[in-house]
Motif scaffolding. Sequence first.
Motif, PDB file in Angstrom:
ATOM      1  N   UNK A 370       0.858  -1.180   0.000  1.00 23.62           N
ATOM      2  CA  UNK A 370       0.000   0.000   0.000  1.00 23.62           C
ATOM      3  C   UNK A 370       0.897   1.234   0.000  1.00 23.62           C
ATOM      4  N   UNK A 371       0.607   2.149  -0.910  1.00 20.04           N
ATOM      5  CA  UNK A 371       1.403   3.366  -1.045  1.00 20.04           C
ATOM      6  C   UNK A 371       0.519   4.558  -0.688  1.00 20.04           C
ATOM      7  N   UNK A 372       0.791   5.245   0.418  1.00 19.45           N
ATOM      8  CA  UNK A 372      -0.003   6.434   0.762  1.00 19.45           C
ATOM      9  C   UNK A 372       0.069   7.473  -0.358  1.00 19.45           C
ATOM     10  N   UNK A 373      -1.062   8.112  -0.616  1.00 20.57           N
ATOM     11  CA  UNK A 373      -1.098   9.122  -1.684  1.00 20.57           C
ATOM     12  C   UNK A 373      -0.366  10.385  -1.239  1.00 20.57           C
ATOM     13  N   UNK A 374       0.501  10.852  -2.088  1.00 26.03           N
ATOM     14  CA  UNK A 374       1.206  12.107  -1.826  1.00 26.03           C
ATOM     15  C   UNK A 374       0.211  13.260  -1.913  1.00 26.03           C
ATOM     16  N   UNK A 375       0.398  14.248  -1.058  1.00 27.22           N
ATOM     17  CA  UNK A 375      -0.532  15.377  -1.015  1.00 27.22           C
ATOM     18  C   UNK A 375      -0.623  16.093  -2.358  1.00 27.22           C
ATOM     19  N   UNK A 376       0.490  16.154  -3.098  1.00 24.81           N
ATOM     20  CA  UNK A 376       0.469  16.825  -4.405  1.00 24.81           C
ATOM     21  C   UNK A 376      -0.458  16.099  -5.367  1.00 24.81           C
ATOM     22  N   UNK A 377      -0.494  14.772  -5.309  1.00 27.15           N
ATOM     23  CA  UNK A 377      -1.360  14.011  -6.209  1.00 27.15           C
ATOM     24  C   UNK A 377      -2.828  14.257  -5.868  1.00 27.15           C
ATOM     25  N   UNK A 378      -3.124  14.444  -4.594  1.00 26.17           N
ATOM     26  CA  UNK A 378      -4.488  14.770  -4.192  1.00 26.17           C
ATOM     27  C   UNK A 378      -4.873  16.139  -4.727  1.00 26.17           C
ATOM     28  N   UNK A 379      -3.970  17.132  -4.594  1.00 21.40           N
ATOM     29  CA  UNK A 379      -4.266  18.481  -5.086  1.00 21.40           C
ATOM     30  C   UNK A 379      -4.378  18.515  -6.607  1.00 21.40           C
ATOM     31  N   UNK A 380      -3.700  17.604  -7.275  1.00 27.08           N
ATOM     32  CA  UNK A 380      -3.816  17.528  -8.742  1.00 27.08           C
ATOM     33  C   UNK A 380      -5.171  16.988  -9.176  1.00 27.08           C
ATOM     34  N   UNK A 381      -5.929  16.443  -8.227  1.00 30.12           N
ATOM     35  CA  UNK A 381      -7.283  15.989  -8.531  1.00 30.12           C
ATOM     36  C   UNK A 381      -7.421  14.513  -8.822  1.00 30.12           C
ATOM     37  N   UNK A 486       3.236   6.349   5.768  1.00 25.45           N
ATOM     38  CA  UNK A 486       2.558   7.653   5.738  1.00 25.45           C
ATOM     39  C   UNK A 486       3.545   8.765   6.074  1.00 25.45           C
ATOM     40  N   UNK A 487       4.355   8.560   7.108  1.00 19.57           N
ATOM     41  CA  UNK A 487       5.336   9.571   7.487  1.00 19.57           C
ATOM     42  C   UNK A 487       6.375   9.768   6.391  1.00 19.57           C
ATOM     43  N   UNK A 488       6.760   8.670   5.735  1.00 16.67           N
ATOM     44  CA  UNK A 488       7.752   8.780   4.664  1.00 16.67           C
ATOM     45  C   UNK A 488       7.211   9.612   3.501  1.00 16.67           C
ATOM     46  N   UNK A 489       5.943   9.398   3.133  1.00 20.35           N
ATOM     47  CA  UNK A 489       5.375  10.155   2.011  1.00 20.35           C
ATOM     48  C   UNK A 489       5.213  11.627   2.361  1.00 20.35           C
ATOM     49  N   UNK A 490       5.022  11.941   3.644  1.00 18.08           N
ATOM     50  CA  UNK A 490       4.978  13.350   4.054  1.00 18.08           C
ATOM     51  C   UNK A 490       6.362  13.981   3.933  1.00 18.08           C
ATOM     52  N   UNK A 491       7.410  13.150   4.044  1.00 17.75           N
ATOM     53  CA  UNK A 491       8.780  13.664   3.937  1.00 17.75           C
ATOM     54  C   UNK A 491       9.229  13.820   2.495  1.00 17.75           C
ATOM     55  N   UNK A 492       8.544  13.136   1.568  1.00 12.80           N
ATOM     56  CA  UNK A 492       8.952  13.193   0.167  1.00 12.80           C
ATOM     57  C   UNK A 492       8.606  14.553  -0.423  1.00 12.80           C
TER      58      UNK A 492
END
Length: 517
Positions: A370-381, A486-492
């Motif tokens: 499972x790969x947490x969604x990066x916040x940028x991908x969420x903002x991209x829609x 989740x923490x790692x994807x926040x650091x990316x």
Amino acid sequence: MSTSAARAGHLALVRPTSTSKSPFLHRRGPRYYFKRKVPADCRELFGGQRQLWKSLGTDQLEKAKVMLAVEVTEFDLAVARHRRERAACAAGVVPLRHALSNAPTVPASEPRGDATSASLAHMDVLKAIETAFERLRGLMAPQVPLAPTAVSKPVPAHSTVLANQQPATSGPQRGRIQPTLLHLFEDWKRKQARPRTIGAVQKAVLEFHELHGALSIETINRQHARDYRDALIERRLSDGTIENRIGFLSTLVRHGQLEMVEHVLANPFERIEIYGGQGLRTPKDRRAFDVGELNLIYASRLYTQNDRPQGQCAEAAYWAPLMGPLVGARIEEVAQLRIEDIQRINGSWSLRICDLGDDQTIKTPGSFRRVPLHDALVQLGFLKYAAEQARAGAGRVFPSLSNDNANRIWSNALGKWWNRYIDGIGLSDSRLDYHSFRYTFRQQCSLCGIENETRDALTGHWVSNNDSGRTYMKAENRQYPYPKLVEAMKSLRYDELQVSHLFVEEPMAGVEEALLR
């Protein structure tokens, strides 16, 4: 009772039954048989028989299916080769080596004029083919060992089809079949799920078969393996490709040693040296996209002019390049995503990379993640887009993609389009393709201080501790701790990446209602 009536009654008693939905698999008594109608133009190859019968040597259905697949392949190869030889002979071209192996030698002391030489050569070819056919009709059963030689001599591919055959009137015959590479391949294939891998292994088997014929595993020696290697070198294949194909055959022999040919202790394909020569293609050396190249992609006409390709790639062409550096998934893992693979876990949205669907595959069991969604991908829609697909009743994230191709993969058209597209916008470096995004993702994880183990878990390379508690767990449960991911994807971070012009308004509008129902 008349003779005809008696004959009809006898046939009614012994009539075999077709089984397992295959017109070529029949059962007579306890045994299974291969039955095939012989094409009219190939009957001379099979002793004039109109119908071919051959015992599969087993009363077990699953084993019979393996043997049947080999016999069908051998039959088709024999028919195809026979027709090529006939066509080559009719055109006056020297036929394939099987016919030439018995061709008469013309003494050097007999000079010939051009026209006479061509005519006599043509007659010699006809004689050679007739001689070869006579030899094939009298072939012994395949269990007679073939004497290994320093330079391997071709064995007709149809030898196993012809083995143990009697005239058609004599009915089916029994015979012990010695496994060939084709037998090992068909048995190995039953437990494989990746059509592309199956196709690659099959290609190596058929290449070896074409070069050496239907050799039993017992008679294959290291010289045969070296001859196959040398044939691949002659075709100017890269060292990596040659190594892979010989490795495929080695894998089949190892499988056979466990399942079918336990008495064969040596693997002739192991430790075959692979060496290159002048002019060989160098293996493709992929590299990561740098941030400047990523910005070039996201400023190209695909994103600024909505210039999407026609056909099945329309939606995936937009999202797959955006997901590349933010998810780090393989192109097939992206293309095969289903709506239910978009999940929210303790408030965090993620993508499930899995093989839970009948039409989904993963490279290895460790690729399940499972790969947490990066916040940028969420903002991209992306979630908003997925919600739209869900509301439209789509079962897959990119419903227009098709796996109706030879490899049965969803990314077939997408991968081809992507390579053409980046060439068209000036990224013509042959080391760049969609897989380069994985390199970019892994590289950026390191630059952002994400630990190697966590990075491997995000990309599907993490292997769990092999203790007694985890050994028997399914891949879905044998997972890396999700909170760490989740923490790692926040650091990316990609601070220099310019994608804000693609952000959408209200990226979470209607998402929960559509994706969590």
